[in-house]
Design a protein around this motif. Structure first.
Motif, mmCIF file in Angstrom:
data_model
loop_
_atom_site.group_PDB
_atom_site.id
_atom_site.type_symbol
_atom_site.label_atom_id
_atom_site.label_comp_id
_atom_site.label_asym_id
_atom_site.label_seq_id
_atom_site.Cartn_x
_atom_site.Cartn_y
_atom_site.Cartn_z
ATOM 1 N N PHE A 37 0.858 -1.169 0.000
ATOM 2 C CA PHE A 37 0.000 0.000 0.000
ATOM 3 C C PHE A 37 0.904 1.231 0.000
ATOM 4 C CE2 PHE A 37 -4.134 -1.964 1.079
ATOM 5 C CZ PHE A 37 -3.689 -3.233 1.390
ATOM 6 N N ARG A 38 0.334 2.381 -0.312
ATOM 7 C CA ARG A 38 1.141 3.599 -0.283
ATOM 8 C C ARG A 38 0.308 4.787 0.182
ATOM 9 N NH1 ARG A 38 2.022 4.442 -6.841
ATOM 10 N NH2 ARG A 38 -0.109 5.140 -7.343
ATOM 11 N N GLN A 39 1.005 5.776 0.730
ATOM 12 C CA GLN A 39 0.338 6.993 1.166
ATOM 13 C C GLN A 39 1.170 8.191 0.754
ATOM 14 O OE1 GLN A 39 -0.636 7.235 5.354
ATOM 15 N NE2 GLN A 39 -2.248 8.716 4.936
ATOM 16 N N ALA A 40 0.578 9.014 -0.083
ATOM 17 C CA ALA A 40 1.227 10.242 -0.528
ATOM 18 C C ALA A 40 0.870 11.377 0.433
ATOM 19 C CB ALA A 40 0.780 10.588 -1.936
ATOM 20 N N PRO A 41 1.681 12.416 0.483
ATOM 21 C CA PRO A 41 1.402 13.543 1.386
ATOM 22 C C PRO A 41 0.019 14.127 1.140
ATOM 23 C CG PRO A 41 3.609 13.729 0.490
ATOM 24 C CD PRO A 41 2.950 12.594 -0.241
ATOM 25 N N GLY A 42 -0.755 14.270 2.213
ATOM 26 C CA GLY A 42 -2.068 14.866 2.113
ATOM 27 C C GLY A 42 -3.138 13.973 1.522
ATOM 28 N N LYS A 43 -2.797 12.716 1.281
ATOM 29 C CA LYS A 43 -3.774 11.797 0.684
ATOM 30 C C LYS A 43 -3.993 10.587 1.578
ATOM 31 C CE LYS A 43 -2.913 13.017 -4.148
ATOM 32 N NZ LYS A 43 -2.637 12.478 -5.512
ATOM 33 N N ARG A 45 -4.216 6.592 2.479
ATOM 34 C CA ARG A 45 -3.459 5.407 2.095
ATOM 35 C C ARG A 45 -4.250 4.637 1.035
ATOM 36 N NH1 ARG A 45 -2.889 3.111 6.983
ATOM 37 N NH2 ARG A 45 -0.951 4.203 7.443
ATOM 38 N N GLU A 46 -3.555 4.092 0.031
ATOM 39 C CA GLU A 46 -4.242 3.377 -1.037
ATOM 40 C C GLU A 46 -3.571 2.045 -1.344
ATOM 41 O OE1 GLU A 46 -4.136 5.417 -4.789
ATOM 42 O OE2 GLU A 46 -1.949 5.540 -4.822
ATOM 43 N N PHE A 47 -4.378 1.130 -1.844
ATOM 44 C CA PHE A 47 -3.898 -0.189 -2.253
ATOM 45 C C PHE A 47 -3.066 -0.056 -3.523
ATOM 46 C CE2 PHE A 47 -3.828 -4.594 -3.170
ATOM 47 C CZ PHE A 47 -4.179 -4.759 -4.499
ATOM 48 N N VAL A 48 -1.961 -0.802 -3.563
ATOM 49 C CA VAL A 48 -1.111 -0.831 -4.756
ATOM 50 C C VAL A 48 -1.204 -2.194 -5.432
ATOM 51 C CG1 VAL A 48 1.243 -0.636 -5.642
ATOM 52 C CG2 VAL A 48 0.471 0.871 -3.781
ATOM 53 N N SER A 63 -3.665 1.998 -11.501
ATOM 54 C CA SER A 63 -2.615 3.011 -11.631
ATOM 55 C C SER A 63 -1.213 2.411 -11.766
ATOM 56 C CB SER A 63 -2.649 3.960 -10.430
ATOM 57 O OG SER A 63 -2.404 3.262 -9.231
ATOM 58 N N VAL A 64 -1.034 1.149 -11.376
ATOM 59 C CA VAL A 64 0.306 0.547 -11.446
ATOM 60 C C VAL A 64 0.382 -0.678 -12.347
ATOM 61 C CG1 VAL A 64 0.782 1.399 -9.115
ATOM 62 C CG2 VAL A 64 0.092 -0.992 -9.443
ATOM 63 N N LYS A 65 -0.752 -1.098 -12.884
ATOM 64 C CA LYS A 65 -0.747 -2.286 -13.742
ATOM 65 C C LYS A 65 0.204 -2.100 -14.911
ATOM 66 C CE LYS A 65 -5.278 -4.334 -12.876
ATOM 67 N NZ LYS A 65 -6.670 -4.482 -13.339
ATOM 68 N N GLY A 66 1.001 -3.127 -15.157
ATOM 69 C CA GLY A 66 1.953 -3.075 -16.253
ATOM 70 C C GLY A 66 3.263 -2.396 -15.896
ATOM 71 N N ARG A 67 3.325 -1.778 -14.718
ATOM 72 C CA ARG A 67 4.563 -1.098 -14.296
ATOM 73 C C ARG A 67 5.161 -1.710 -13.024
ATOM 74 N NH1 ARG A 67 4.489 4.027 -12.659
ATOM 75 N NH2 ARG A 67 2.351 3.949 -11.845
ATOM 76 N N PHE A 68 4.323 -2.154 -12.105
ATOM 77 C CA PHE A 68 4.782 -2.699 -10.832
ATOM 78 C C PHE A 68 4.542 -4.214 -10.818
ATOM 79 C CE2 PHE A 68 4.172 1.280 -7.927
ATOM 80 C CZ PHE A 68 4.898 2.031 -8.826
ATOM 81 N N THR A 69 5.482 -4.945 -10.205
ATOM 82 C CA THR A 69 5.357 -6.391 -10.083
ATOM 83 C C THR A 69 5.637 -6.811 -8.651
ATOM 84 O OG1 THR A 69 6.117 -6.675 -12.368
ATOM 85 C CG2 THR A 69 6.144 -8.611 -10.944
ATOM 86 N N SER A 85 9.182 2.212 -14.786
ATOM 87 C CA SER A 85 8.512 3.354 -15.423
ATOM 88 C C SER A 85 7.865 4.256 -14.374
ATOM 89 C CB SER A 85 7.457 2.852 -16.417
ATOM 90 O OG SER A 85 8.044 2.025 -17.402
ATOM 91 N N LEU A 86 8.625 4.587 -13.372
ATOM 92 C CA LEU A 86 8.090 5.366 -12.261
ATOM 93 C C LEU A 86 7.679 6.773 -12.702
ATOM 94 C CD1 LEU A 86 10.500 4.121 -9.514
ATOM 95 C CD2 LEU A 86 8.016 4.133 -9.310
ATOM 96 N N LYS A 87 6.625 7.262 -12.055
ATOM 97 C CA LYS A 87 6.076 8.581 -12.354
ATOM 98 C C LYS A 87 6.097 9.428 -11.080
ATOM 99 C CE LYS A 87 2.737 6.455 -15.532
ATOM 100 N NZ LYS A 87 1.287 6.285 -15.833
#
Length: 123
Positions: A37-43, A45-48, A63-69, A85-87
């Motif tokens: 999972f991840r949590q960005a500043p001011g947001k 926590r979300e499932f990855v 949002s991460v399909k095809g980029r994260f494994t 392919s990080l953004k």
């Protein structure tokens, strides 16, 4: 008691790659699905992404399909997250936890959250 130690975060340029690692202890590791999972500043926590206890099934957010494994090693009690392919919008603190899906939503199985590891993607 459950203890997860995430590592591998850092600063990377957009388009680059990072591999996160998570060492698990205090649980019957092979019995549990694991998730990142991840949590960005001011947001919130979300499932990855998540992986089944056997490692044969994985689930990922759009949002991460095809980029994260996600992967796991049930001998070493380790979970990994290969991020390509990080953004800049991937910038967040990343957490590894025993995960469970409830009503179609992935969450921490026992509401456990460790310290996480910071990932910063520069544009």
């Amino acid at each position: 008691q459950v203890h997860m130690v995430e590592s591998g975060g850092g600063l990377v340029q957009a388009g680059g790659s990072l591999k996160l690692s998570c060492a698990a202890s205090g649980l019957n590791f092979i019995a549990y699905a694991m998730g990142w999972f991840r949590q960005a500043p001011g947001k919130e926590r979300e499932f990855v992404t998540a992986i089944s206890n056997s490692g044969y099934m994985t689930w990922s957010s759009d949002s991460v399909k095809g980029r994260f494994t996600i992967s796991r090693d049930n001998v070493k009690n380790m979970v990994y997250l290969q991020m390509d392919s990080l953004k800049p919008e991937d910038t967040a603190v990343y957490y590894c936890v025993p995960a469970i899906q409830r009503s179609g939503t992935w969450t921490s199985r026992d509401n456990y959250w460790g310290q996480g590891t910071q990932v910063t993607v520069s544009s």
